[in-house]
Design a protein around this motif. Structure first.
Motif, short mmCIF file in Angstrom:
data_model
loop_
_atom_site.label_atom_id
_atom_site.label_comp_id
_atom_site.label_asym_id
_atom_site.label_seq_id
_atom_site.Cartn_x
_atom_site.Cartn_y
_atom_site.Cartn_z
N GLN A 27 -5.55 29.07 6.84
CA GLN A 27 -6.13 27.94 7.36
C GLN A 27 -5.63 27.72 8.92
OE1 GLN A 27 -8.45 25.60 6.74
NE2 GLN A 27 -8.25 25.08 9.02
N PRO A 28 -6.36 27.88 10.01
CA PRO A 28 -5.76 28.03 11.37
C PRO A 28 -5.34 26.55 11.73
CG PRO A 28 -7.89 29.10 11.32
CD PRO A 28 -7.62 28.56 10.09
N ASP A 29 -4.05 26.46 12.69
CA ASP A 29 -3.87 25.01 13.07
C ASP A 29 -4.60 24.77 14.17
OD1 ASP A 29 -2.61 26.27 15.26
OD2 ASP A 29 -0.51 26.08 14.68
N SER A 38 -12.11 26.53 13.17
CA SER A 38 -11.17 25.68 12.19
C SER A 38 -11.64 26.01 10.66
CB SER A 38 -11.41 24.15 12.57
OG SER A 38 -12.85 23.73 12.20
N GLN A 39 -12.49 26.88 10.39
CA GLN A 39 -12.78 27.24 9.07
C GLN A 39 -11.69 28.27 8.52
OE1 GLN A 39 -15.21 25.98 7.28
NE2 GLN A 39 -15.42 24.40 9.10
N PRO A 40 -11.28 27.97 7.06
CA PRO A 40 -10.48 29.12 6.82
C PRO A 40 -10.82 30.42 6.62
CG PRO A 40 -10.64 27.19 5.16
CD PRO A 40 -11.69 27.16 6.25
N ASP A 45 -10.04 38.90 9.09
CA ASP A 45 -10.98 38.15 10.10
C ASP A 45 -10.33 37.40 11.15
OD1 ASP A 45 -13.12 39.10 8.68
OD2 ASP A 45 -13.28 37.37 7.34
N LEU A 46 -9.34 36.76 10.89
CA LEU A 46 -8.32 36.11 11.96
C LEU A 46 -7.90 37.35 13.08
CD1 LEU A 46 -6.67 33.71 13.02
CD2 LEU A 46 -4.83 34.67 11.59
N GLN A 94 2.58 32.43 12.87
CA GLN A 94 3.04 31.01 12.94
C GLN A 94 2.47 30.07 13.00
OE1 GLN A 94 5.96 31.41 16.12
NE2 GLN A 94 7.10 32.99 14.91
N HIS A 95 1.01 29.93 13.32
CA HIS A 95 -0.22 29.03 13.53
C HIS A 95 -1.09 29.10 12.49
CE1 HIS A 95 1.23 27.96 17.44
NE2 HIS A 95 1.67 29.18 17.58
N VAL A 96 -0.83 29.35 11.46
CA VAL A 96 -1.58 29.41 10.14
C VAL A 96 -0.91 28.66 9.14
CG1 VAL A 96 -3.12 31.34 10.74
CG2 VAL A 96 -1.08 31.74 9.32
N LYS A 97 -1.71 28.11 7.84
CA LYS A 97 -1.24 27.71 6.95
C LYS A 97 -1.63 28.47 5.50
CE LYS A 97 -1.74 23.13 9.01
NZ LYS A 97 -2.71 21.94 9.18
#
Length: 97
Positions: A27-29, A38-40, A45-46, A94-97
């Motif tokens: 999940q992007p911050d 904002s979609q997982p 793909d990121l 560092q910007h994903v959950k």
């Protein structure tokens, strides 16, 4: 001689779950969502969307194609004006959950 299916075969017909690594869903911050949405999405793909953004905005350095010049949105993620393509993945993670 008949071949047997592997132990983890998908016999039930349901979709296989992504397990980890590049197939892991993240999940992007808020800062990263400004670029990739904002979609997982999977890590693969990121990375793909990050490169689409970099190429669409001509952010690769003209002399050293391994270097990425940050615009305002990327500077919020990278924390500096230029990063290598190898460093980019570490900083984006560092910007994903």
């Amino acid at each position: 001689m008949a071949t047997s299916k592997s132990k983890g075969s998908n016999q039930g017909g349901t979709a296989k779950q992504a397990r980890g690594g590049i197939a892991q869903t993240v999940q992007p911050d808020e800062k990263l969502a400004a670029i990739v949405g904002s979609q997982p999405l999977t890590r693969a793909d990121l990375t793909k969307k990050m490169w689409e953004y970099i190429k669409a905005n001509d952010l690769q350095d003209a002399k050293d194609r391994r270097a990425i010049n940050a615009d305002q949105k990327l500077r919020a993620i990278f924390g500096k004006d230029q990063v290598s393509m190898f460093e980019m993945t570490k900083l984006v993670n560092q910007h994903v959950k």
